[in-house]
Design a protein around this motif. Structure first.
Motif, PDB file in Angstrom:
ATOM      1  N   GLY A  31       0.787  -1.217   0.000  1.00 43.62           N
ATOM      2  CA  GLY A  31       0.000   0.000   0.000  1.00 43.62           C
ATOM      3  C   GLY A  31       0.821   1.269   0.000  1.00 43.62           C
ATOM      4  N   THR A  32       2.107   1.211  -0.281  1.00 42.80           N
ATOM      5  CA  THR A  32       2.900   2.428  -0.326  1.00 42.80           C
ATOM      6  C   THR A  32       2.560   3.197  -1.582  1.00 42.80           C
ATOM      7  N   ALA A  33       2.844   4.467  -1.585  1.00 38.62           N
ATOM      8  CA  ALA A  33       2.520   5.342  -2.711  1.00 38.62           C
ATOM      9  C   ALA A  33       3.397   5.027  -3.912  1.00 38.62           C
ATOM     10  N   GLU A  34       2.898   5.428  -5.061  1.00 39.98           N
ATOM     11  CA  GLU A  34       3.657   5.233  -6.286  1.00 39.98           C
ATOM     12  C   GLU A  34       4.854   6.173  -6.308  1.00 39.98           C
ATOM     13  N   ALA A  35       5.827   5.852  -7.177  1.00 47.67           N
ATOM     14  CA  ALA A  35       6.995   6.701  -7.336  1.00 47.67           C
ATOM     15  C   ALA A  35       6.549   8.056  -7.866  1.00 47.67           C
ATOM     16  N   PRO A  36       7.196   9.128  -7.439  1.00 42.78           N
ATOM     17  CA  PRO A  36       6.790  10.448  -7.902  1.00 42.78           C
ATOM     18  C   PRO A  36       7.028  10.593  -9.407  1.00 42.78           C
ATOM     19  N   THR A  37       6.147  11.355 -10.042  1.00 48.09           N
ATOM     20  CA  THR A  37       6.292  11.614 -11.461  1.00 48.09           C
ATOM     21  C   THR A  37       7.394  12.646 -11.655  1.00 48.09           C
ATOM     22  N   ILE A  38       8.279  12.376 -12.577  1.00 49.67           N
ATOM     23  CA  ILE A  38       9.370  13.299 -12.869  1.00 49.67           C
ATOM     24  C   ILE A  38       9.058  13.985 -14.187  1.00 49.67           C
ATOM     25  N   THR A  39       9.072  15.302 -14.176  1.00 49.26           N
ATOM     26  CA  THR A  39       8.773  16.045 -15.393  1.00 49.26           C
ATOM     27  C   THR A  39      10.053  16.586 -16.018  1.00 49.26           C
ATOM     28  N   ILE A  40       9.985  16.758 -17.306  1.00 52.08           N
ATOM     29  CA  ILE A  40      11.108  17.307 -18.059  1.00 52.08           C
ATOM     30  C   ILE A  40      10.876  18.807 -18.196  1.00 52.08           C
ATOM     31  N   THR A  41      11.904  19.584 -17.929  1.00 51.16           N
ATOM     32  CA  THR A  41      11.776  21.040 -18.014  1.00 51.16           C
ATOM     33  C   THR A  41      11.828  21.495 -19.468  1.00 51.16           C
ATOM     34  N   ALA A  42      11.438  22.744 -19.683  1.00 51.84           N
ATOM     35  CA  ALA A  42      11.489  23.336 -21.028  1.00 51.84           C
ATOM     36  C   ALA A  42      12.935  23.374 -21.531  1.00 51.84           C
ATOM     37  N   ALA A  43      13.869  23.650 -20.637  1.00 50.91           N
ATOM     38  CA  ALA A  43      15.283  23.692 -21.029  1.00 50.91           C
ATOM     39  C   ALA A  43      15.772  22.315 -21.489  1.00 50.91           C
ATOM     40  N   GLN A  44      15.313  21.269 -20.806  1.00 50.18           N
ATOM     41  CA  GLN A  44      15.700  19.914 -21.203  1.00 50.18           C
ATOM     42  C   GLN A  44      15.068  19.532 -22.541  1.00 50.18           C
ATOM     43  N   THR A  45      13.831  19.957 -22.754  1.00 52.88           N
ATOM     44  CA  THR A  45      13.167  19.699 -24.031  1.00 52.88           C
ATOM     45  C   THR A  45      13.900  20.425 -25.152  1.00 52.88           C
ATOM     46  N   ASP A  46      14.282  21.678 -24.901  1.00 51.38           N
ATOM     47  CA  ASP A  46      15.044  22.439 -25.910  1.00 51.38           C
ATOM     48  C   ASP A  46      16.382  21.770 -26.209  1.00 51.38           C
ATOM     49  N   ALA A  47      17.032  21.252 -25.175  1.00 53.72           N
ATOM     50  CA  ALA A  47      18.310  20.566 -25.380  1.00 53.72           C
ATOM     51  C   ALA A  47      18.114  19.321 -26.239  1.00 53.72           C
ATOM     52  N   ALA A  48      17.034  18.579 -25.993  1.00 51.88           N
ATOM     53  CA  ALA A  48      16.735  17.392 -26.804  1.00 51.88           C
ATOM     54  C   ALA A  48      16.498  17.790 -28.251  1.00 51.88           C
ATOM     55  N   ARG A  49      15.765  18.869 -28.455  1.00 52.92           N
ATOM     56  CA  ARG A  49      15.509  19.353 -29.820  1.00 52.92           C
ATOM     57  C   ARG A  49      16.811  19.735 -30.524  1.00 52.92           C
ATOM     58  N   ARG A  50      17.710  20.421 -29.791  1.00 54.03           N
ATOM     59  CA  ARG A  50      18.989  20.816 -30.398  1.00 54.03           C
ATOM     60  C   ARG A  50      19.817  19.593 -30.795  1.00 54.03           C
ATOM     61  N   VAL A  51      19.837  18.580 -29.934  1.00 52.29           N
ATOM     62  CA  VAL A  51      20.597  17.364 -30.253  1.00 52.29           C
ATOM     63  C   VAL A  51      20.038  16.714 -31.510  1.00 52.29           C
ATOM     64  N   CYS A  52      18.724  16.581 -31.568  1.00 55.91           N
ATOM     65  CA  CYS A  52      18.104  15.932 -32.733  1.00 55.91           C
ATOM     66  C   CYS A  52      18.322  16.746 -34.004  1.00 55.91           C
ATOM     67  N   ARG A  53      18.223  18.063 -33.880  1.00 58.87           N
ATOM     68  CA  ARG A  53      18.366  18.936 -35.050  1.00 58.87           C
ATOM     69  C   ARG A  53      19.838  19.131 -35.437  1.00 58.87           C
ATOM     70  N   ASP A  54      20.657  19.572 -34.493  1.00 56.55           N
ATOM     71  CA  ASP A  54      22.032  19.973 -34.816  1.00 56.55           C
ATOM     72  C   ASP A  54      23.004  18.799 -34.880  1.00 56.55           C
ATOM     73  N   VAL A 104      13.134  13.447 -30.328  1.00 58.17           N
ATOM     74  CA  VAL A 104      12.908  14.312 -29.159  1.00 58.17           C
ATOM     75  C   VAL A 104      12.202  13.527 -28.054  1.00 58.17           C
ATOM     76  N   GLU A 105      11.166  12.780 -28.396  1.00 55.32           N
ATOM     77  CA  GLU A 105      10.436  11.998 -27.398  1.00 55.32           C
ATOM     78  C   GLU A 105      11.327  10.932 -26.763  1.00 55.32           C
ATOM     79  N   SER A 106      12.171  10.310 -27.574  1.00 59.33           N
ATOM     80  CA  SER A 106      13.074   9.286 -27.054  1.00 59.33           C
ATOM     81  C   SER A 106      14.064   9.885 -26.046  1.00 59.33           C
ATOM     82  N   LEU A 107      14.622  11.035 -26.378  1.00 63.53           N
ATOM     83  CA  LEU A 107      15.574  11.676 -25.462  1.00 63.53           C
ATOM     84  C   LEU A 107      14.879  12.121 -24.175  1.00 63.53           C
ATOM     85  N   LYS A 108      13.661  12.605 -24.286  1.00 69.15           N
ATOM     86  CA  LYS A 108      12.915  12.999 -23.085  1.00 69.15           C
ATOM     87  C   LYS A 108      12.609  11.785 -22.218  1.00 69.15           C
ATOM     88  N   THR A 109      12.253  10.678 -22.844  1.00 77.27           N
ATOM     89  CA  THR A 109      11.980   9.445 -22.099  1.00 77.27           C
ATOM     90  C   THR A 109      13.235   8.960 -21.388  1.00 77.27           C
TER      91      THR A 109
END
Length: 116
Positions: A27-50, A65-70
């Motif tokens: 009955g313990t709680a689930e693991a906390p959800t970890i969110t990706i910041t806008a800066a991390q999303t931008d970094a993923a986009r730069r890697v995929c693009r550049d 981009v989705e793979s890097l965020k995952t």
């Protein structure tokens, strides 16, 4: 005696094999959800693009981009061994916690090694 200790680890090993986000039967709680910041999303986009040369209009770009965020999310999740040791009462960051994590990781590795 050694076999008894090994058999005693079976419930712990089974718990470690469960997905991180699953709630424990106790009955313990689930693991906390970890969110990706806008800066991390931008970094993923730069890697995929550049770095990979993918165009933003390309389907592969979106998948990249989705793979890097995952992967970033997965990398920030606590190790199952660390969570198990914390649940057993070891203070995260302490020497006893580190030793517990190392022992559980070794036990899991040993249990996953084929007998052949």
């Amino acid at each position: 005696m050694k076999m008894t200790k090994t058999l005693a680890l079976i419930p712990v090993l089974a718990a470690l094999a469960a997905p991180l986000g699953m709630a424990h039967a106790a009955g313990t709680a689930e693991a906390p959800t970890i969110t990706i910041t806008a800066a991390q999303t931008d970094a993923a986009r730069r890697v995929c693009r550049d770095t990979l040369g993918l165009a933003p209009a390309n389907v592969d770009y979106a998948a990249c981009v989705e793979s890097l965020k995952t992967q970033a999310t997965a990398a920030r999740q606590p190790q199952p061994e660390a969570r198990a040791c914390a649940e057993m009462g070891h203070t995260p960051g302490g020497t006893d916690h580190h030793q517990c994590v190392a022992h559980l990781a070794a036990a899991v590795g040993h249990a996953q090694t084929p007998l052949n």
